[in-house]
Design a protein around this motif. Structure first.
Motif, PDB file in Angstrom:
ATOM      1  N   LEU A 157       0.823  -1.208   0.000  1.00 19.38           N
ATOM      2  CA  LEU A 157       0.000   0.000   0.000  1.00 19.38           C
ATOM      3  C   LEU A 157       0.858   1.259   0.000  1.00 19.38           C
ATOM      4  O   LEU A 157       1.778   1.390   0.802  1.00 19.38           O
ATOM      5  CB  LEU A 157      -0.921   0.018   1.232  1.00 19.38           C
ATOM      6  CG  LEU A 157      -1.739   1.290   1.441  1.00 19.38           C
ATOM      7  CD1 LEU A 157      -2.800   1.437   0.355  1.00 19.38           C
ATOM      8  CD2 LEU A 157      -2.390   1.291   2.830  1.00 19.38           C
ATOM      9  N   LYS A 158       0.524   2.166  -0.888  1.00 17.12           N
ATOM     10  CA  LYS A 158       1.075   3.517  -0.868  1.00 17.12           C
ATOM     11  C   LYS A 158      -0.114   4.462  -0.723  1.00 17.12           C
ATOM     12  O   LYS A 158      -0.996   4.476  -1.580  1.00 17.12           O
ATOM     13  CB  LYS A 158       1.834   3.818  -2.162  1.00 17.12           C
ATOM     14  CG  LYS A 158       3.097   3.005  -2.355  1.00 17.12           C
ATOM     15  CD  LYS A 158       3.799   3.376  -3.655  1.00 17.12           C
ATOM     16  CE  LYS A 158       5.070   2.561  -3.851  1.00 17.12           C
ATOM     17  NZ  LYS A 158       5.738   2.896  -5.150  1.00 17.12           N
ATOM     18  N   ALA A 177       3.289  -1.615   4.222  1.00 17.16           N
ATOM     19  CA  ALA A 177       3.245  -0.163   4.055  1.00 17.16           C
ATOM     20  C   ALA A 177       4.526   0.417   4.618  1.00 17.16           C
ATOM     21  O   ALA A 177       4.773   0.309   5.821  1.00 17.16           O
ATOM     22  CB  ALA A 177       2.027   0.436   4.754  1.00 17.16           C
ATOM     23  N   ASN A 178       5.341   0.987   3.745  1.00 17.87           N
ATOM     24  CA  ASN A 178       6.657   1.480   4.144  1.00 17.87           C
ATOM     25  C   ASN A 178       7.448   0.315   4.748  1.00 17.87           C
ATOM     26  O   ASN A 178       7.609  -0.708   4.102  1.00 17.87           O
ATOM     27  CB  ASN A 178       6.516   2.660   5.102  1.00 17.87           C
ATOM     28  CG  ASN A 178       7.779   3.503   5.174  1.00 17.87           C
ATOM     29  OD1 ASN A 178       8.695   3.335   4.375  1.00 17.87           O
ATOM     30  ND2 ASN A 178       7.827   4.404   6.123  1.00 17.87           N
ATOM     31  N   ASN A 196       5.264  11.475   3.089  1.00 21.17           N
ATOM     32  CA  ASN A 196       6.116  12.623   3.446  1.00 21.17           C
ATOM     33  C   ASN A 196       6.858  12.390   4.756  1.00 21.17           C
ATOM     34  O   ASN A 196       8.072  12.576   4.840  1.00 21.17           O
ATOM     35  CB  ASN A 196       5.265  13.887   3.539  1.00 21.17           C
ATOM     36  CG  ASN A 196       4.689  14.301   2.195  1.00 21.17           C
ATOM     37  OD1 ASN A 196       5.356  14.177   1.171  1.00 21.17           O
ATOM     38  ND2 ASN A 196       3.457  14.778   2.198  1.00 21.17           N
ATOM     39  N   THR A 197       6.124  11.969   5.790  1.00 20.43           N
ATOM     40  CA  THR A 197       6.749  11.776   7.104  1.00 20.43           C
ATOM     41  C   THR A 197       7.285  10.360   7.290  1.00 20.43           C
ATOM     42  O   THR A 197       8.011  10.090   8.245  1.00 20.43           O
ATOM     43  CB  THR A 197       5.729  12.051   8.223  1.00 20.43           C
ATOM     44  OG1 THR A 197       4.674  11.077   8.148  1.00 20.43           O
ATOM     45  CG2 THR A 197       5.144  13.443   8.082  1.00 20.43           C
ATOM     46  N   LYS A 198       6.912   9.441   6.402  1.00 20.46           N
ATOM     47  CA  LYS A 198       7.277   8.016   6.495  1.00 20.46           C
ATOM     48  C   LYS A 198       6.611   7.325   7.676  1.00 20.46           C
ATOM     49  O   LYS A 198       7.004   6.213   8.061  1.00 20.46           O
ATOM     50  CB  LYS A 198       8.801   7.837   6.586  1.00 20.46           C
ATOM     51  CG  LYS A 198       9.583   8.468   5.442  1.00 20.46           C
ATOM     52  CD  LYS A 198       9.154   7.938   4.088  1.00 20.46           C
ATOM     53  CE  LYS A 198       9.946   8.585   2.954  1.00 20.46           C
ATOM     54  NZ  LYS A 198       9.489   8.125   1.624  1.00 20.46           N
ATOM     55  N   GLU A 199       5.617   7.982   8.266  1.00 18.98           N
ATOM     56  CA  GLU A 199       4.871   7.358   9.350  1.00 18.98           C
ATOM     57  C   GLU A 199       3.704   6.543   8.792  1.00 18.98           C
ATOM     58  O   GLU A 199       3.131   6.893   7.760  1.00 18.98           O
ATOM     59  CB  GLU A 199       4.343   8.404  10.322  1.00 18.98           C
ATOM     60  CG  GLU A 199       5.425   9.114  11.108  1.00 18.98           C
ATOM     61  CD  GLU A 199       4.853  10.063  12.162  1.00 18.98           C
ATOM     62  OE1 GLU A 199       5.653  10.630  12.918  1.00 18.98           O
ATOM     63  OE2 GLU A 199       3.612  10.230  12.222  1.00 18.98           O
ATOM     64  N   VAL A 200       3.379   5.461   9.495  1.00 18.14           N
ATOM     65  CA  VAL A 200       2.248   4.609   9.107  1.00 18.14           C
ATOM     66  C   VAL A 200       1.296   4.529  10.293  1.00 18.14           C
ATOM     67  O   VAL A 200       1.732   4.285  11.419  1.00 18.14           O
ATOM     68  CB  VAL A 200       2.714   3.200   8.701  1.00 18.14           C
ATOM     69  CG1 VAL A 200       1.516   2.320   8.339  1.00 18.14           C
ATOM     70  CG2 VAL A 200       3.690   3.265   7.532  1.00 18.14           C
ATOM     71  N   GLU A 201       0.001   4.743  10.031  1.00 22.52           N
ATOM     72  CA  GLU A 201      -0.984   4.705  11.110  1.00 22.52           C
ATOM     73  C   GLU A 201      -2.082   3.704  10.787  1.00 22.52           C
ATOM     74  O   GLU A 201      -2.586   3.650   9.671  1.00 22.52           O
ATOM     75  CB  GLU A 201      -1.612   6.087  11.308  1.00 22.52           C
ATOM     76  CG  GLU A 201      -2.669   6.126  12.421  1.00 22.52           C
ATOM     77  CD  GLU A 201      -3.368   7.468  12.514  1.00 22.52           C
ATOM     78  OE1 GLU A 201      -2.862   8.327  13.250  1.00 22.52           O
ATOM     79  OE2 GLU A 201      -4.402   7.639  11.851  1.00 22.52           O
TER      80      GLU A 201
END
Length: 327
Positions: A157-158, A177-178, A196-201
């Motif tokens: 997923l992107k 994801a990432n 952008n932040t490379k964070e995944v939630e």
């Protein structure tokens, strides 16, 4: 599709790609493509092969039988049966054999990677090969192997997606994801990959999931939210946001929510830059529901409820001025 139907569709798709169809035929093809995921995938296969074959000189001089024989000699015996496709399609296939070689052609044509792209202004709801359902936020992309071949149902997923996963205890559903991995058997959840932040939630709605990064792992239950920081650290908490999936539902819901958070949710949903000038107003609270309303209508509601004004500044930010909690 039986063989006769496939032959007819294939010829029609070929003429469609050549721009050699009547208006009613064009409409039929375009309606047929979006009718199901399998139709869309089939069309993309044909389109990809057609695009490659267009670059070959002396296309009409290709000896189909000769090239197919070469193709057969380069693959396993289990795949030697000649596909039941029409001559036009075989000619396209043979041209690719000539162009890029047997090995690559076999891998790309028979082991297709499906790419789902979310379009602007569309619902972007997709049914996966296992009958799981995914909604993708605008600009998002989901990639997986055709028919989920292998011991797991793995996807990449992107962007952001909401998943309703069909249960299969023998074949786990895994979303990459990432640098994170979400592993489930059957559940529903919202997963957001911030490029952008490379964070995944991840916010879990039903069931349970195993969410892991490079060196950390968490088991989630409904109502949990977990955030994977860029360094791999996981932060798990109770989800307090009512609007984590508003991009999918079109509904913004607030229950005694601070105006500061209200504005953040509105800005995210409508993709706007909004600034609150009066910090006292930011501490007011709001209880309401915006159900698929325009951005202008939302601003007008705030204007009526709190006696605010708003304007755009030179940076194209929307500045909210004034505001009275007791209006």
């Amino acid at each position: 599709m039986n063989i006769e139907q496939e032959d007819q569709i294939l010829q029609l798709l070929t003429r469609y790609l050549q721009n050699n169809v009547q208006d009613d035929e064009r409409k039929f093809v375009e309606d047929w493509i979006v009718e199901s995921e399998s139709n869309t995938t089939y069309f993309e296969d044909v389109k990809r092969i057609w695009s490659t074959s267009e670059n070959i000189e002396d296309f009409d001089k290709i000896n189909v039988d000769e090239q197919w024989s070469k193709f057969e000699s380069g693959i396993n015996a289990t795949a030697k049966k000649k596909p039941k496709l029409n001559k036009v399609y075989l000619k396209i296939a043979a041209s690719i054999v000539l162009l890029i070689g047997l090995g690559f052609y076999f891998n790309s044509f028979f082991n297709t990677e499906v790419i789902l792209l979310a379009k602007t202004g569309a619902e972007n709801k997709f049914i996966l090969p296992d009958n799981s359902i995914v909604w993708l936020n605008e600009g998002s992309q989901l990639t997986y192997k055709k028919d989920f071949k292998g011991n797991s149902r793995q996807l990449n997923l992107k962007g952001e997606g909401f998943f309703e996963v069909t249960k299969d205890a023998n074949k786990p559903f895994i979303v990459i994801a990432n640098t994170t991995q979400t592993k489930v058997l059957g559940t529903s959840f919202n997963l957001k990959n911030n490029t952008n932040t490379k964070e995944v939630e991840l916010v879990l709605v039903t069931g349970s999931v195993e969410f892991s990064s490079t060196n950390h792992k968490e088991i989630l239950v409904p109502g949990d939210r977990v955030t994977a920081k860029a360094n791999g650290k996981l932060i798990k908490a109770v989800n307090e946001s009512l609007n984590f999936s508003s991009w999918k539902s079109g509904i913004l819901r607030f229950e005694k929510t601070s105006i500061e958070q209200v504005i953040k949710d509105i800005a995210l949903y409508y993709n706007k830059n909004i600034i609150i000038e009066n910090r006292e107003f930011a501490n007011c609270t709001l209880t309401t529901i915006f159900d698929n309303e325009s951005f202008e209508d939302v601003l007008e509601t705030l204007k009526i409820l709190f006696d605010v004004t708003y304007e755009k500044n030179d940076s194209n930010n929307i500045v909210i001025k004034g505001g009275d909690c007791n209006s």
